[in-house]
Write a protein that holds these residues in place. Structure first.
Motif, PDB file in Angstrom:
ATOM      1  N   GLY A  86     -33.662 123.692 -24.958  1.00  0.00           N
ATOM      2  CA  GLY A  86     -34.436 122.491 -24.684  1.00  0.00           C
ATOM      3  C   GLY A  86     -35.773 122.705 -24.015  1.00  0.00           C
ATOM      4  N   GLU A  87     -36.136 123.937 -23.710  1.00  0.00           N
ATOM      5  CA  GLU A  87     -37.385 124.165 -22.979  1.00  0.00           C
ATOM      6  C   GLU A  87     -38.608 123.803 -23.808  1.00  0.00           C
ATOM      7  OE1 GLU A  87     -37.590 128.072 -21.385  1.00  0.00           O
ATOM      8  OE2 GLU A  87     -35.854 127.803 -20.069  1.00  0.00           O
ATOM      9  N   VAL A  88     -38.536 124.046 -25.102  1.00  0.00           N
ATOM     10  CA  VAL A  88     -39.602 123.656 -26.028  1.00  0.00           C
ATOM     11  C   VAL A  88     -38.949 122.891 -27.174  1.00  0.00           C
ATOM     12  CG1 VAL A  88     -41.425 124.421 -27.581  1.00  0.00           C
ATOM     13  CG2 VAL A  88     -41.013 125.658 -25.441  1.00  0.00           C
ATOM     14  N   GLN A  89     -39.470 121.716 -27.448  1.00  0.00           N
ATOM     15  CA  GLN A  89     -38.943 120.917 -28.549  1.00  0.00           C
ATOM     16  C   GLN A  89     -40.099 120.449 -29.426  1.00  0.00           C
ATOM     17  OE1 GLN A  89     -36.131 117.897 -27.277  1.00  0.00           O
ATOM     18  NE2 GLN A  89     -35.333 119.210 -25.642  1.00  0.00           N
ATOM     19  N   MET A  90     -39.787 120.201 -30.688  1.00  0.00           N
ATOM     20  CA  MET A  90     -40.804 119.806 -31.659  1.00  0.00           C
ATOM     21  C   MET A  90     -40.366 118.550 -32.390  1.00  0.00           C
ATOM     22  SD  MET A  90     -41.226 123.687 -32.819  1.00  0.00           S
ATOM     23  CE  MET A  90     -39.966 124.208 -31.675  1.00  0.00           C
ATOM     24  N   ILE A 125     -37.748 110.605 -42.690  1.00  0.00           N
ATOM     25  CA  ILE A 125     -36.863 111.257 -41.732  1.00  0.00           C
ATOM     26  C   ILE A 125     -37.668 111.615 -40.495  1.00  0.00           C
ATOM     27  CG2 ILE A 125     -35.354 113.235 -41.295  1.00  0.00           C
ATOM     28  CD1 ILE A 125     -34.998 113.497 -44.329  1.00  0.00           C
ATOM     29  N   HIS A 126     -37.186 111.213 -39.330  1.00  0.00           N
ATOM     30  CA  HIS A 126     -37.786 111.595 -38.053  1.00  0.00           C
ATOM     31  C   HIS A 126     -36.841 112.590 -37.390  1.00  0.00           C
ATOM     32  CE1 HIS A 126     -40.659 108.073 -37.962  1.00  0.00           C
ATOM     33  NE2 HIS A 126     -39.760 107.663 -38.851  1.00  0.00           N
ATOM     34  N   ALA A 127     -37.351 113.763 -37.016  1.00  0.00           N
ATOM     35  CA  ALA A 127     -36.495 114.813 -36.471  1.00  0.00           C
ATOM     36  C   ALA A 127     -37.077 115.396 -35.198  1.00  0.00           C
ATOM     37  CB  ALA A 127     -36.289 115.922 -37.503  1.00  0.00           C
ATOM     38  N   LEU A 128     -36.197 115.660 -34.252  1.00  0.00           N
ATOM     39  CA  LEU A 128     -36.524 116.401 -33.033  1.00  0.00           C
ATOM     40  C   LEU A 128     -35.721 117.691 -33.076  1.00  0.00           C
ATOM     41  CD1 LEU A 128     -37.986 116.258 -30.181  1.00  0.00           C
ATOM     42  CD2 LEU A 128     -35.771 115.486 -29.291  1.00  0.00           C
ATOM     43  N   VAL A 129     -36.403 118.840 -33.002  1.00  0.00           N
ATOM     44  CA  VAL A 129     -35.724 120.131 -33.097  1.00  0.00           C
ATOM     45  C   VAL A 129     -35.992 120.953 -31.841  1.00  0.00           C
ATOM     46  CG1 VAL A 129     -35.996 120.079 -35.604  1.00  0.00           C
ATOM     47  CG2 VAL A 129     -37.613 121.389 -34.234  1.00  0.00           C
ATOM     48  N   ASP A 130     -35.153 121.976 -31.650  1.00  0.00           N
ATOM     49  CA  ASP A 130     -35.321 122.811 -30.458  1.00  0.00           C
ATOM     50  C   ASP A 130     -36.244 123.985 -30.742  1.00  0.00           C
ATOM     51  OD1 ASP A 130     -33.843 124.653 -31.906  1.00  0.00           O
ATOM     52  OD2 ASP A 130     -32.227 124.841 -30.438  1.00  0.00           O
ATOM     53  N   ALA A 131     -36.318 124.931 -29.806  1.00  0.00           N
ATOM     54  CA  ALA A 131     -37.263 126.031 -29.906  1.00  0.00           C
ATOM     55  C   ALA A 131     -36.932 127.005 -31.033  1.00  0.00           C
ATOM     56  CB  ALA A 131     -37.329 126.796 -28.579  1.00  0.00           C
ATOM     57  N   GLN A 132     -35.753 126.872 -31.625  1.00  0.00           N
ATOM     58  CA  GLN A 132     -35.374 127.707 -32.758  1.00  0.00           C
ATOM     59  C   GLN A 132     -35.366 126.929 -34.070  1.00  0.00           C
ATOM     60  OE1 GLN A 132     -32.049 130.449 -32.020  1.00  0.00           O
ATOM     61  NE2 GLN A 132     -32.063 129.809 -29.886  1.00  0.00           N
ATOM     62  N   VAL A 211     -40.311 123.133 -37.019  1.00  0.00           N
ATOM     63  CA  VAL A 211     -39.787 121.842 -37.452  1.00  0.00           C
ATOM     64  C   VAL A 211     -39.994 121.672 -38.958  1.00  0.00           C
ATOM     65  CG1 VAL A 211     -41.902 120.526 -36.955  1.00  0.00           C
ATOM     66  CG2 VAL A 211     -39.683 119.376 -36.941  1.00  0.00           C
ATOM     67  N   GLU A 212     -41.079 122.234 -39.485  1.00  0.00           N
ATOM     68  CA  GLU A 212     -41.290 122.207 -40.932  1.00  0.00           C
ATOM     69  C   GLU A 212     -40.233 123.057 -41.633  1.00  0.00           C
ATOM     70  OE1 GLU A 212     -43.370 120.261 -42.146  1.00  0.00           O
ATOM     71  OE2 GLU A 212     -44.882 119.864 -40.611  1.00  0.00           O
ATOM     72  N   ARG A 213     -39.858 124.161 -41.024  1.00  0.00           N
ATOM     73  CA  ARG A 213     -38.819 125.014 -41.610  1.00  0.00           C
ATOM     74  C   ARG A 213     -37.481 124.290 -41.656  1.00  0.00           C
ATOM     75  NH1 ARG A 213     -39.731 131.044 -38.942  1.00  0.00           N
ATOM     76  NH2 ARG A 213     -42.004 131.148 -39.212  1.00  0.00           N
ATOM     77  N   PHE A 214     -37.223 123.469 -40.631  1.00  0.00           N
ATOM     78  CA  PHE A 214     -35.978 122.695 -40.656  1.00  0.00           C
ATOM     79  C   PHE A 214     -35.937 121.779 -41.868  1.00  0.00           C
ATOM     80  CE2 PHE A 214     -34.505 118.328 -39.728  1.00  0.00           C
ATOM     81  CZ  PHE A 214     -33.154 118.546 -39.946  1.00  0.00           C
TER      82      PHE A 214
END
Length: 255
Positions: A86-90, A125-132, A211-214
């Protein structure tokens, strides 16, 4: 074993998180049913084309819908994503075309998350992803809605001291204020018409491609790349199942 089926590792993680049924008639094999559901999501085929090895198509479809209504898929994703970085999110969005089969739902008070543009009917689609690049939260809107429409809801549990990366479509004072109130940081490039100076790091911003990769991984599942579901709830449940699979594959490949 089909290449779309759950691996032994994936099944060992999922099995304890499924509903227990200690009494009554035993359920049809959960692993077989889940494999059938993932076959449909990955191939994009109609439910009626489900191969016989997965059992009756009605069993797989009814289990998918019934467990969606019971919140099983929501809890499954929530349990698996607890370990997010959770330290960096996109945050970002992606447009999905709606197939004509998904555009025949009856109108009324229900929100089908269908938007009309020159390209036809779309869902966003709205997405929140983590640092990975692993999904933490997901939501849907009509395709014509702005990217920032669901941003504040997605960051409702944003951790203190974390950093949010987003493109300049999210450069809005309301979002920056919401991040600041959580004692966190927003690394968002300012729009060309912004007059007040904003702190922005291009170096940190480079990581936003995760986030694009997700979205690219999720759209390898054809029923995500194109929306065939009439109900937004079913499409979102399918997206959460796919997201859970992305998490499991990420963990399985980690030494």
């Amino acid at each position: 074993m089909s290449r779309y089926d759950l691996t032994d590792f994936e099944w060992r993680v999922i099995q304890p998180l499924l509903p227990n049924k200690p009494r009554g008639v035993p359920r049809v094999d959960d692993r077989r049913v889940l494999n059938g559901i993932f076959w449909v999501l990955r191939s994009g085929a109609p439910w009626r084309d489900l191969p016989e090895r997965y059992g009756p198509r009605t069993t797989c479809y009814n289990r998918f819908v019934r467990w969606r209504k019971a919140g099983v898929w929501d809890r499954l994703m929530a349990d698996i994503t607890k370990a997010h970085d959770g330290e960096v999110q996109m945050i970002d969005t992606s447009i999905v075309r709606v197939h004509q089969q998904g555009a025949t739902a009856k109108r009324g008070g229900r929100d089908y998350c269908l938007g009309r543009s020159r390209g036809g009917l779309t869902t966003k689609i709205h997405a929140l992803v983590d640092a990975q690049g692993r999904p933490i939260k997901l939501t849907l809107t009509a395709g014509q809605k702005s990217d920032i429409a669901s941003a504040v809801d997605l960051i409702r549990d944003f951790p203190k001291g974390a950093m949010l990366l987003a493109d300049n479509g999210y450069d809005a004072n309301a979002l920056r204020t919401a991040i600041t109130e959580r004692k966190a940081w927003a690394n968002i490039p300012p729009k060309a018409n912004r007059k007040d100076p904003i702190c922005f790091s291009p170096f940190l911003y480079k990581a936003r491609n995760l986030v694009e990769r997700f979205f690219n991984k999720a759209k390898q599942f054809r029923r995500i790349a194109t929306r065939y579901d009439k109900l937004a709830e079913n499409y979102l449940a399918a997206l959460k199942l796919v997201s859970t699979r992305i998490w499991l594959r990420s963990n399985e490949s980690t030494p």
